[in-house]
Design an enzyme around this catalytic site. Structure first.
Site, PDB file in Angstrom:
ATOM      1  N   CYS A 127       0.804  -1.227   0.000  1.00 27.27           N
ATOM      2  CA  CYS A 127       0.000   0.000   0.000  1.00 27.27           C
ATOM      3  C   CYS A 127       0.835   1.274   0.000  1.00 27.27           C
ATOM      4  O   CYS A 127       0.332   2.342  -0.308  1.00 27.27           O
ATOM      5  CB  CYS A 127      -0.963  -0.008   1.187  1.00 27.27           C
ATOM      6  SG  CYS A 127      -0.136   0.083   2.782  1.00 27.27           S
ATOM      7  N   HIS A 136      -3.576  11.916  15.175  1.00 24.77           N
ATOM      8  CA  HIS A 136      -3.918  11.030  14.052  1.00 24.77           C
ATOM      9  C   HIS A 136      -2.684  10.219  13.632  1.00 24.77           C
ATOM     10  O   HIS A 136      -1.584  10.759  13.495  1.00 24.77           O
ATOM     11  CB  HIS A 136      -4.412  11.884  12.873  1.00 24.77           C
ATOM     12  CG  HIS A 136      -4.699  11.088  11.645  1.00 24.77           C
ATOM     13  ND1 HIS A 136      -5.825  10.298  11.506  1.00 24.77           N
ATOM     14  CD2 HIS A 136      -3.992  10.947  10.492  1.00 24.77           C
ATOM     15  CE1 HIS A 136      -5.803   9.712  10.311  1.00 24.77           C
ATOM     16  NE2 HIS A 136      -4.704  10.090   9.674  1.00 24.77           N
ATOM     17  N   HIS A 142      -5.248   4.724   9.462  1.00 24.47           N
ATOM     18  CA  HIS A 142      -6.522   3.994   9.521  1.00 24.47           C
ATOM     19  C   HIS A 142      -6.248   2.502   9.676  1.00 24.47           C
ATOM     20  O   HIS A 142      -5.143   2.034   9.403  1.00 24.47           O
ATOM     21  CB  HIS A 142      -7.355   4.245   8.260  1.00 24.47           C
ATOM     22  CG  HIS A 142      -7.877   5.646   8.173  1.00 24.47           C
ATOM     23  ND1 HIS A 142      -7.137   6.678   7.638  1.00 24.47           N
ATOM     24  CD2 HIS A 142      -9.065   6.194   8.570  1.00 24.47           C
ATOM     25  CE1 HIS A 142      -7.840   7.804   7.706  1.00 24.47           C
ATOM     26  NE2 HIS A 142      -9.012   7.536   8.268  1.00 24.47           N
ATOM     27  N   ASP A 151      -7.930  -6.165   5.869  1.00 20.33           N
ATOM     28  CA  ASP A 151      -7.259  -6.994   4.854  1.00 20.33           C
ATOM     29  C   ASP A 151      -5.811  -7.315   5.245  1.00 20.33           C
ATOM     30  O   ASP A 151      -4.949  -7.486   4.388  1.00 20.33           O
ATOM     31  CB  ASP A 151      -7.302  -6.293   3.487  1.00 20.33           C
ATOM     32  CG  ASP A 151      -6.692  -4.889   3.561  1.00 20.33           C
ATOM     33  OD1 ASP A 151      -6.138  -4.528   4.618  1.00 20.33           O
ATOM     34  OD2 ASP A 151      -6.772  -4.164   2.553  1.00 20.33           O
ATOM     35  N   ARG A 167      -4.975  -4.571   9.266  1.00 19.23           N
ATOM     36  CA  ARG A 167      -3.854  -3.800   8.695  1.00 19.23           C
ATOM     37  C   ARG A 167      -3.918  -2.380   9.247  1.00 19.23           C
ATOM     38  O   ARG A 167      -4.781  -1.607   8.872  1.00 19.23           O
ATOM     39  CB  ARG A 167      -3.942  -3.767   7.165  1.00 19.23           C
ATOM     40  CG  ARG A 167      -2.886  -2.836   6.524  1.00 19.23           C
ATOM     41  CD  ARG A 167      -2.810  -3.019   5.016  1.00 19.23           C
ATOM     42  NE  ARG A 167      -4.078  -2.762   4.344  1.00 19.23           N
ATOM     43  CZ  ARG A 167      -4.404  -1.612   3.723  1.00 19.23           C
ATOM     44  NH1 ARG A 167      -3.545  -0.622   3.706  1.00 19.23           N
ATOM     45  NH2 ARG A 167      -5.576  -1.481   3.132  1.00 19.23           N
ATOM     46  N   CYS A 180      -2.663   0.869   8.880  1.00 13.09           N
ATOM     47  CA  CYS A 180      -2.011   1.603   7.797  1.00 13.09           C
ATOM     48  C   CYS A 180      -1.604   2.977   8.333  1.00 13.09           C
ATOM     49  O   CYS A 180      -2.446   3.861   8.490  1.00 13.09           O
ATOM     50  CB  CYS A 180      -3.003   1.725   6.632  1.00 13.09           C
ATOM     51  SG  CYS A 180      -2.313   2.534   5.195  1.00 13.09           S
TER      52      CYS A 180
END
Ligand code: FE
Length: 182
Positions: free
Chosen positions: A116, A153, A156, A160, A168, A170
């Site tokens: 990703c 932050h 997310h 998957d 995951r 990310c």
């Protein structure tokens, strides 16, 4: 008697001189300490890798103490461009901390190679390392992951990921600090 008085005066002057020297050294030491403290203050005095207590600061303070790119992601929910962060394909062994507050977030044991373009983990280091928030921005529903200490932050979480969790995480490299295993 005069001799005795003279001797006492000389001793008094000698003592005063020693005390003045001691005061001068103490003053110099204090100044050095102050300089060090100021240097830390100008960076991020709230950063700690051992303090897990909640950290609540004003936006003005965050903006003052964080590097601009870290502030943009941590406090303004920004996202670094895929394949540009320093950890997306990084394979070092160690621990990842929140770049804003120092909270321990992930270990390299839970990191996996994801295509990703962002550093990906299948689990957080501790149950309270991160928090999960419903995110309906950009016309979709995602689960935002924030730092459990400073609420900054991080990225997310998706369903998957690989076993054993299938998750995951990310994350954005810019809000992660990596410390190699000793
Ligand atoms: Fe944090």
């Amino acid at each position: 008697m005069k001799k005795l008085l003279g001797f006492m005066v000389i001793c008094g002057l000698a003592l005063h001189s020693c005390q003045a020297q001691a005061n001068k050294e103490a003053s110099t030491a204090t100044q050095k300490t102050t300089v060090v403290k100021d240097t830390v203050t100008n960076q991020n005095p709230y950063y700690s890798r051992t303090d897990t207590s909640k950290l609540v600061l004003s936006d003005t303070t965050w903006k003052r103490i964080l590097p601009a790119q870290v502030y943009q992601i941590s406090r303004k929910k920004g996202t670094e461009r895929a394949f540009t962060g320093k950890y997306w394909d990084f394979e070092g062994l160690g621990t990842y901390y929140c770049a804003a507050c120092g909270n321990a977030l992930f270990t390299s044991d839970a990191k996996f190679a994801s295509s990703c373009g962002w550093p990906s983990f299948y689990e957080a280091l501790r149950h309270k390392s991160v928090l999960y928030i419903d995110d309906h921005s950009h016309g979709m529903h995602r689960i935002e992951v924030t730092c459990g200490r400073c609420d900054g932050h991080l990225g997310h979480i998706f369903d998957d990921g690989p076993p054993p969790t299938g998750k995951r995480f990310c994350m954005n490299s810019l809000v992660l600090d990596f410390e190699p295993k000793k």
